[in-house]
Design an enzyme around this catalytic site. Structure first.
Site, PDB file in Angstrom:
ATOM      1  N   GLY A 264      42.739  39.580  33.557  1.00 60.21           N
ATOM      2  CA  GLY A 264      43.133  40.468  34.654  1.00 60.21           C
ATOM      3  C   GLY A 264      44.122  41.519  34.175  1.00 60.21           C
TER       4      GLY A 264
ATOM      5  CB  SER B 152      41.748  45.936  34.889  1.00 59.57           C
ATOM      6  OG  SER B 152      41.728  44.965  35.918  1.00 59.57           O
ATOM      7  NE  ARG B 153      42.330  45.812  40.028  1.00 62.75           N
ATOM      8  CZ  ARG B 153      42.607  45.009  41.053  1.00 62.75           C
ATOM      9  NH1 ARG B 153      43.605  45.277  41.875  1.00 62.75           N
ATOM     10  NH2 ARG B 153      41.883  43.921  41.279  1.00 62.75           N
TER      11      ARG B 153
ATOM     12  CG  ASP C 218      33.645  35.765  37.445  1.00 62.30           C
ATOM     13  OD1 ASP C 218      34.776  35.273  37.597  1.00 62.30           O
ATOM     14  OD2 ASP C 218      32.744  35.699  38.308  1.00 62.30           O
ATOM     15  CB  VAL C 219      38.599  33.901  34.655  1.00 67.64           C
ATOM     16  CG1 VAL C 219      39.146  34.980  33.751  1.00 67.64           C
ATOM     17  CG2 VAL C 219      39.113  34.036  36.083  1.00 67.64           C
TER      18      VAL C 219
ATOM     19  CG  ASN D 208      47.873  38.675  35.258  1.00 70.42           C
ATOM     20  OD1 ASN D 208      48.898  38.669  35.939  1.00 70.42           O
ATOM     21  ND2 ASN D 208      46.901  39.585  35.439  1.00 70.42           N
TER      22      ASN D 208
ATOM     23  CB  SER E 187      52.442  32.245  43.208  1.00 69.30           C
ATOM     24  OG  SER E 187      52.977  32.667  44.440  1.00 69.30           O
TER      25      SER E 187
ATOM     26  CE1 TYR F  81      47.571  33.783  44.848  1.00 67.90           C
ATOM     27  CE2 TYR F  81      49.661  32.914  45.614  1.00 67.90           C
ATOM     28  CZ  TYR F  81      48.952  33.763  44.795  1.00 67.90           C
ATOM     29  OH  TYR F  81      49.623  34.585  43.924  1.00 67.90           O
TER      30      TYR F  81
ATOM     31  CB  ALA G  41      46.514  23.996  46.776  1.00 71.12           C
TER      32      ALA G  41
HETATM   33  P1  NAP Z   1      45.958  42.485  41.358  1.00 71.40           P
HETATM   34  O1  NAP Z   1      46.714  43.742  41.310  1.00 71.40           O
HETATM   35  O2  NAP Z   1      45.114  42.158  42.539  1.00 71.40           O
HETATM   36  O3  NAP Z   1      45.085  42.342  40.015  1.00 71.40           O
HETATM   37  C1  NAP Z   1      44.322  41.187  39.836  1.00 71.40           C
HETATM   38  C2  NAP Z   1      43.748  41.177  38.450  1.00 71.40           C
HETATM   39  O4  NAP Z   1      43.001  39.959  38.286  1.00 71.40           O
HETATM   40  C3  NAP Z   1      42.799  42.324  38.227  1.00 71.40           C
HETATM   41  O5  NAP Z   1      42.966  42.775  36.902  1.00 71.40           O
HETATM   42  C4  NAP Z   1      41.438  41.675  38.418  1.00 71.40           C
HETATM   43  O6  NAP Z   1      40.421  42.287  37.638  1.00 71.40           O
HETATM   44  C5  NAP Z   1      41.692  40.298  37.872  1.00 71.40           C
HETATM   45  N1  NAP Z   1      40.734  39.317  38.361  1.00 71.40           N
HETATM   46  C6  NAP Z   1      40.590  38.851  39.622  1.00 71.40           C
HETATM   47  N2  NAP Z   1      39.583  37.964  39.659  1.00 71.40           N
HETATM   48  C7  NAP Z   1      39.089  37.881  38.405  1.00 71.40           C
HETATM   49  C8  NAP Z   1      38.045  37.153  37.806  1.00 71.40           C
HETATM   50  N3  NAP Z   1      37.281  36.298  38.511  1.00 71.40           N
HETATM   51  N4  NAP Z   1      37.826  37.293  36.479  1.00 71.40           N
HETATM   52  C9  NAP Z   1      38.589  38.151  35.752  1.00 71.40           C
HETATM   53  N5  NAP Z   1      39.579  38.885  36.262  1.00 71.40           N
HETATM   54  C10 NAP Z   1      39.821  38.752  37.579  1.00 71.40           C
HETATM   55  O7  NAP Z   1      46.939  41.221  41.222  1.00 71.40           O
HETATM   56  P2  NAP Z   1      48.431  41.088  40.679  1.00 71.40           P
HETATM   57  O8  NAP Z   1      49.340  41.209  41.831  1.00 71.40           O
HETATM   58  O9  NAP Z   1      48.648  41.901  39.461  1.00 71.40           O
HETATM   59  O10 NAP Z   1      48.390  39.538  40.313  1.00 71.40           O
HETATM   60  C11 NAP Z   1      48.334  39.041  38.996  1.00 71.40           C
HETATM   61  C12 NAP Z   1      48.713  37.567  39.055  1.00 71.40           C
HETATM   62  O11 NAP Z   1      50.012  37.443  39.632  1.00 71.40           O
HETATM   63  C13 NAP Z   1      47.783  36.730  39.933  1.00 71.40           C
HETATM   64  O12 NAP Z   1      47.552  35.486  39.312  1.00 71.40           O
HETATM   65  C14 NAP Z   1      48.570  36.548  41.213  1.00 71.40           C
HETATM   66  O13 NAP Z   1      48.217  35.378  41.892  1.00 71.40           O
HETATM   67  C15 NAP Z   1      49.991  36.495  40.674  1.00 71.40           C
HETATM   68  N6  NAP Z   1      51.011  36.834  41.678  1.00 71.40           N
HETATM   69  C16 NAP Z   1      51.019  38.056  42.300  1.00 71.40           C
HETATM   70  C17 NAP Z   1      52.002  38.322  43.254  1.00 71.40           C
HETATM   71  C18 NAP Z   1      52.085  39.634  43.984  1.00 71.40           C
HETATM   72  O14 NAP Z   1      52.866  39.751  44.962  1.00 71.40           O
HETATM   73  N7  NAP Z   1      51.376  40.659  43.586  1.00 71.40           N
HETATM   74  C19 NAP Z   1      52.951  37.331  43.563  1.00 71.40           C
HETATM   75  C20 NAP Z   1      52.906  36.109  42.895  1.00 71.40           C
HETATM   76  C21 NAP Z   1      51.938  35.874  41.955  1.00 71.40           C
HETATM   77  P3  NAP Z   1      39.351  43.311  38.272  1.00 71.40           P
HETATM   78  O15 NAP Z   1      40.137  44.327  39.056  1.00 71.40           O
HETATM   79  O16 NAP Z   1      38.654  43.871  37.108  1.00 71.40           O
HETATM   80  O17 NAP Z   1      38.458  42.498  39.153  1.00 71.40           O
END
Ligand code: NAP
Length: 252
Positions: free
Chosen positions: A12, A14-15, A61-62, A88, A144, A157, A159
């Site tokens: 993940g 990419s973003r 796709d993970v 991630n 998280s 989520y 869990a």
């Molecule tokens: P995000 O902006 O939604 O980005 C999610 C990333 O995960 C994207 O790069 C997406 O790739 C990738 N992804 C999703 N499903 C996938 C799959 N099946 N296979 C491969 N890649 C996949 O999320 P983020 O906020 O950066 O979150 C990153 C991590 O931090 C996550 O584990 C999330 O649970 C955790 N987190 C986030 C927050 C928050 O507030 N943002 C808080 C606590 C924890 P594509 O776009 O290419 O699909």
């Protein structure tokens, strides 16, 4: 922190947080493989912004075990090895028990556990087997705050992240004799696409006020903790879970 010569896979990447992690490693000398699932353009944009290299982009796709195995092989071949993995990639699905039907409930649980727990377990398996055979490595998992605090709107989520914490600690104990060290970073709210709608919505201020800093985290602040756990000298932190939640939830 110096990662010169290290080869890193960020799922993940990419973003959001994954992008910040990739940028952080590359700025410190690592070569990075950016995994994405559907956001090819974003992954290419991340790639084009990285210092050093050569780096690469790898689609997988993970939640697909065969794709995970192929991804690790592609990365090992492309980077000439694999020293650090950051699990991630993750998803959030709203599914409050009293508002979804039974089918939606099951769908949310299946999809969230596959992406947030079983995917990282499979990535960890494939990567650690390589690391064990090549002198060791690091795995850092992005969990998280919800694992500790509970997620009333997304129980799967919470869990999944509690499971990720437990898996990480089990692997930390199993893999240390192989020179493979496993850490966890547990963010609260972070300024990314995943959180964007919530932060822009009617509860945005309430969310920011959860922290005495009066704001949510920047992705770079989460990346900082990921890099720390992956750095030389952090070996004895194996099994640790670092909170990056701006003192919004202090567990004992
Ligand atoms: P995000 O902006 O939604 O980005 C999610 C990333 O995960 C994207 O790069 C997406 O790739 C990738 N992804 C999703 N499903 C996938 C799959 N099946 N296979 C491969 N890649 C996949 O999320 P983020 O906020 O950066 O979150 C990153 C991590 O931090 C996550 O584990 C999330 O649970 C955790 N987190 C986030 C927050 C928050 O507030 N943002 C808080 C606590 C924890 P594509 O776009 O290419 O699909």
């Amino acid at each position: 922190m110096d990662f010169t010569g290290k080869r890193v896979l960020v799922t993940g990447g990419s973003r959001g947080i994954g992008r910040a992690v990739a940028v952080g490693f590359a700025a410190r000398g690592a070569r990075v493989a950016i995994n994405y699932h559907s956001s090819r353009a974003a992954a290419e944009e991340t790639l084009s912004g990285l210092e050093g290299g050569p780096h690469l982009v790898v689609r997988a796709d993970v939640t697909d075990p065969a794709a995970v195995e192929r991804m690790v092989s592609v990365v090992v071949a492309g980077l000439g090895g694999l020293d650090i993995v950051v699990n991630n990639a993750g998803i959030w699905i709203d599914h409050p028990l009293d508002q979804v039907d039974y089918e939606q409930w099951q769908d949310a649980w299946r999809r969230v556990l596959e992406a947030n727990l079983i995917g990282p377990a499979n990535v960890s398996y494939c990567a650690a087997r390589h690391m064990i055979d090549h002198g060791g490595g690091r795995i850092v998992n992005v969990s998280s705050r919800g694992a500790f605090r509970g997620e009333p709107d997304g129980p799967a989520y919470g869990a999944s992240k509690a499971g990720l914490n437990s898996m990480s600690q089990s692997l930390a104990r199993r893999l240390a004799p192989h020179n493979v060290f496993v850490g966890v970073v547990a963010p609260g709210w972070v300024e990314t696409d995943m959180a964007a709608d919530f932060l822009a919505g009617p509860h945005g201020d309430e969310i920011r006020d959860q922290s005495p800093l009066g704001r949510v985290a920047r992705p770079e602040e989460v990346a900082q903790a990921v890099l720390f756990l992956a750095a030389e000298g952090s070996e004895y932190c194996t099994g640790a879970i670092i909170d990056v939640n701006g003192a919004s939830y202090l567990r004992t």
